[in-house]
Design an enzyme around this catalytic site. Structure first.
Site, PDB file in Angstrom:
ATOM      1  N   CYS A  23      15.396  23.993   2.952  1.00  0.00           N
ATOM      2  CA  CYS A  23      14.584  24.832   1.924  1.00  0.00           C
ATOM      3  C   CYS A  23      12.822  24.038   0.954  1.00  0.00           C
ATOM      4  O   CYS A  23      13.241  23.064   0.555  1.00  0.00           O
ATOM      5  CB  CYS A  23      14.856  26.264   1.225  1.00  0.00           C
ATOM      6  SG  CYS A  23      16.100  26.863   1.845  1.00  0.00           S
ATOM      7  N   HIS A  72      -6.058  -7.328  13.635  1.00  0.00           N
ATOM      8  CA  HIS A  72      -5.181  -6.149  13.542  1.00  0.00           C
ATOM      9  C   HIS A  72      -4.721  -5.375  14.935  1.00  0.00           C
ATOM     10  O   HIS A  72      -5.227  -5.765  15.158  1.00  0.00           O
ATOM     11  CB  HIS A  72      -5.800  -4.966  12.125  1.00  0.00           C
ATOM     12  CG  HIS A  72      -4.631  -4.104  11.622  1.00  0.00           C
ATOM     13  ND1 HIS A  72      -3.134  -4.625  11.785  1.00  0.00           N
ATOM     14  CD2 HIS A  72      -4.036  -2.885  11.697  1.00  0.00           C
ATOM     15  CE1 HIS A  72      -2.416  -3.612  11.501  1.00  0.00           C
ATOM     16  NE2 HIS A  72      -3.361  -2.659  11.359  1.00  0.00           N
ATOM     17  N   LYS A 120       0.710  -1.024  -0.010  1.00  0.00           N
ATOM     18  CA  LYS A 120      -0.105  -0.055  -0.129  1.00  0.00           C
ATOM     19  C   LYS A 120       0.835   1.670   0.109  1.00  0.00           C
ATOM     20  O   LYS A 120       1.828   1.112   0.628  1.00  0.00           O
ATOM     21  CB  LYS A 120      -1.077   0.058   1.323  1.00  0.00           C
ATOM     22  CG  LYS A 120      -0.341   0.109   2.660  1.00  0.00           C
ATOM     23  CD  LYS A 120      -1.025  -0.472   3.693  1.00  0.00           C
ATOM     24  CE  LYS A 120      -0.243  -0.637   5.076  1.00  0.00           C
ATOM     25  NZ  LYS A 120      -1.175  -0.992   6.185  1.00  0.00           N
ATOM     26  N   ARG A 162       1.708 -10.793   7.664  1.00  0.00           N
ATOM     27  CA  ARG A 162       1.256  -9.418   6.892  1.00  0.00           C
ATOM     28  C   ARG A 162       2.451  -8.414   7.367  1.00  0.00           C
ATOM     29  O   ARG A 162       1.808  -7.118   8.036  1.00  0.00           O
ATOM     30  CB  ARG A 162       0.162  -8.676   6.838  1.00  0.00           C
ATOM     31  CG  ARG A 162      -1.090  -9.671   6.812  1.00  0.00           C
ATOM     32  CD  ARG A 162      -2.157  -8.866   6.974  1.00  0.00           C
ATOM     33  NE  ARG A 162      -2.517  -8.397   7.911  1.00  0.00           N
ATOM     34  CZ  ARG A 162      -3.071  -8.201   9.171  1.00  0.00           C
ATOM     35  NH1 ARG A 162      -4.165 -10.061   9.298  1.00  0.00           N
ATOM     36  NH2 ARG A 162      -3.735  -7.824   9.705  1.00  0.00           N
ATOM     37  N   TYR A 164      16.706  30.320   4.803  1.00  0.00           N
ATOM     38  CA  TYR A 164      15.421  31.464   5.117  1.00  0.00           C
ATOM     39  C   TYR A 164      15.029  31.561   6.422  1.00  0.00           C
ATOM     40  O   TYR A 164      15.589  30.766   7.670  1.00  0.00           O
ATOM     41  CB  TYR A 164      14.003  30.520   5.004  1.00  0.00           C
ATOM     42  CG  TYR A 164      13.757  30.449   3.684  1.00  0.00           C
ATOM     43  CD1 TYR A 164      13.799  31.649   2.866  1.00  0.00           C
ATOM     44  CD2 TYR A 164      13.883  29.700   2.645  1.00  0.00           C
ATOM     45  CE1 TYR A 164      13.170  31.611   1.312  1.00  0.00           C
ATOM     46  CE2 TYR A 164      13.295  29.189   1.911  1.00  0.00           C
ATOM     47  CZ  TYR A 164      13.051  31.204   0.929  1.00  0.00           C
ATOM     48  OH  TYR A 164      13.240  30.575  -0.552  1.00  0.00           O
ATOM     49  N   ARG A 181     -10.286   0.412  14.902  1.00  0.00           N
ATOM     50  CA  ARG A 181     -10.879   0.433  13.580  1.00  0.00           C
ATOM     51  C   ARG A 181     -11.722  -0.208  13.250  1.00  0.00           C
ATOM     52  O   ARG A 181     -12.705  -0.298  13.300  1.00  0.00           O
ATOM     53  CB  ARG A 181      -9.313   0.590  13.191  1.00  0.00           C
ATOM     54  CG  ARG A 181      -9.857   1.907  11.956  1.00  0.00           C
ATOM     55  CD  ARG A 181      -8.211   1.310  11.180  1.00  0.00           C
ATOM     56  NE  ARG A 181      -7.258   0.680  10.575  1.00  0.00           N
ATOM     57  CZ  ARG A 181      -5.785   0.265  10.616  1.00  0.00           C
ATOM     58  NH1 ARG A 181      -5.173   1.446  10.417  1.00  0.00           N
ATOM     59  NH2 ARG A 181      -5.712  -0.756   9.917  1.00  0.00           N
ATOM     60  N   ASP A 197      13.839  23.368  -2.535  1.00  0.00           N
ATOM     61  CA  ASP A 197      14.679  22.578  -3.608  1.00  0.00           C
ATOM     62  C   ASP A 197      15.998  22.233  -2.836  1.00  0.00           C
ATOM     63  O   ASP A 197      16.602  21.514  -3.583  1.00  0.00           O
ATOM     64  CB  ASP A 197      14.770  23.216  -4.779  1.00  0.00           C
ATOM     65  CG  ASP A 197      13.174  23.611  -4.916  1.00  0.00           C
ATOM     66  OD1 ASP A 197      11.883  22.366  -5.161  1.00  0.00           O
ATOM     67  OD2 ASP A 197      12.995  25.048  -5.126  1.00  0.00           O
TER      68      ASP A 197
END
Ligand SMILES: *Cc1c(COP(=O)(O)O)cnc(C)c1O
Length: 376
Positions: free
Chosen positions: A317, A167, A35, A226, A270, A138, A319
């Site tokens: 930042c 689970h 997933k 799992r 920054y 859940r 990038d």
């Protein structure tokens, strides 16, 4: 290719699966959760490598994720862990996904959609896994209702009860209260399975163990495990004797794209959160929060260059990020930088610095970061 990439070490995935195989023995099945694009590693290549290494079953969270695997030609069983919308059920059926189900309404919707589609089916019946909530809080039916819901599934003409699952909520914790909670979940699940059998119903493949339960609770292994996190190379528990000797599959790597001289008192990035305390050399790495690298890690992490750790400095930042190479360095422009998954520092170390979990670090590395597959 740009400097920043996620190197996916498929040989390590294979080794992790082999380690789990040794632990659980030859008879049990291994389900590989893929997933969220295989926790950020890339669903199709991970699924193929996992199946080749001995996993028999895959698991996804959305119908689209399952469809992507089928389009890539994968024909192993694929569990659908989360409930989908009614309008997604035709696609679920077309792709032969095996949904978790725990209530009569959803089961009836599956049955109706199957009856409506019979002519175009590859299989006569749709495989369904009964989901029981034994304490996760859940999805799933209550243990009290489980035998009734199991019977309801078996009464549907077009559905087959392929498995029964639960689970865990705290299986990765060694806190004694949490160990007791998991043991209670195991006991409750075992009793519920017995009720289902006592009602004359075959529960199919019984499965429960996520990575935590794999590592800490052998009684939870049942017919299939799992474990996601563990197979991606993160032990759910770091304390012996429970720690698993698995190795991170994802390595986040980049290069130094420039080096500049900075004088004492100059600030970096920054917000001016870092000030040079001496004349120094600063390297720039083309990695930022625009790649899904957490900005919260600013001024918190070190990166590895030529086997030495250097502190990242100033705000990360969108990038780019900066590292302090010191006044005198043997680091050269274009050198490789590894951020995590280098055998020394892993995503769990970084996650711990900002109060999160390794899952979130690898999942968030986004599509701007090319995945490069090695070791296949
Ligand atoms: C994600 C998931 C798993 C795998 O969990 P890990 O903590 O990564 O081992 C197992 N079962 C279900 C139902 C899940 O949603």
């Amino acid at each position: 290719m740009r400097a920043t990439k996620a190197i996916i070490h498929l040989d390590k995935l294979t080794a992790n699966i082999q380690l789990v195989r040794k632990m659980i023995g030859e008879e049990r099945l291994i389900c590989m959760p893929v997933k969220a694009d295989a926790y950020g590693h890339g669903a199709v290549p991970i699924a193929k490598a996992a199946l080749a290494a001995g996993a028999a079953v895959l698991a996804v969270a959305t119908v689209d994720e399952g469809a992507e695997l089928r389009q890539a030609g994968i024909d192993a069983p694929i569990l659908l862990l989360s409930t989908c919308l009614p309008e997604e059920i035709p696609l679920l059926i077309q792709n032969d996904l095996e949904p978790f189900a725990g209530d009569e309404e959803f089961i009836s919707l599956l049955e109706e959609a199957m009856e409506a589609q019979t002519h175009s089916l590859r299989k006569v019946k749709l495989n369904v896994h009964l989901k029981i909530d034994t304490g996760m809080g859940r999805a799933g039916c209550t243990p009290e209702h489980a035998a009734r819901i199991a019977l309801f599934i078996t009464q549907q003409k077009m559905l087959h009860l392929k498995g029964t699952a639960t689970h865990f909520a705290v299986s990765d914790s060694l806190d004694p209260a949490h160990i007791a909670n998991s043991k209670q979940q195991i006991e409750c699940f075992t009793k519920t399975i017995d009720h289902i059998k006592a009602a004359g119903i075959d529960p199919g493949i019984v499965h429960a163990a996520n990575s935590g339960a794999l590592a800490v609770h052998p009684a939870a292994w049942f017919d299939m495990v799992r474990p996601g996190l563990a197979l991606y190379g993160y032990s759910p528990v770091r304390e012996p004797p429970y720690a698993l000797a698995v190795q991170p599959v994802m390595e986040l790597a980049s290069r130094i794209i420039s080096i500049k001289r900075v004088t004492k008192g100059q600030t970096i990035s920054y917000g001016k959160t870092w000030t040079a305390f001496e004349d120094t050399l600063v390297g720039i790495i083309p990695l930022g929060y625009g790649d899904g690298f957490p900005r919260l890690l600013s001024n918190q992490l070190t990166v590895l260059i030529r086997n030495t750790f250097y502190p990242q400095i100033g705000r990360i930042c969108m990038d780019q990020s900066m590292v302090n190479l010191g006044p005198d360095t043997n680091v050269r422009r274009w050198d490789k930088v590894t951020i995590f998954g280098n055998g020394i520092q892993n995503a769990a170390d970084l996650a711990a610095k900002i109060g999160t979990i390794p899952y979130e670090i690898t999942c968030n590395i986004n599509k701007r970061v090319v995945r490069v597959y090695e070791g296949a």
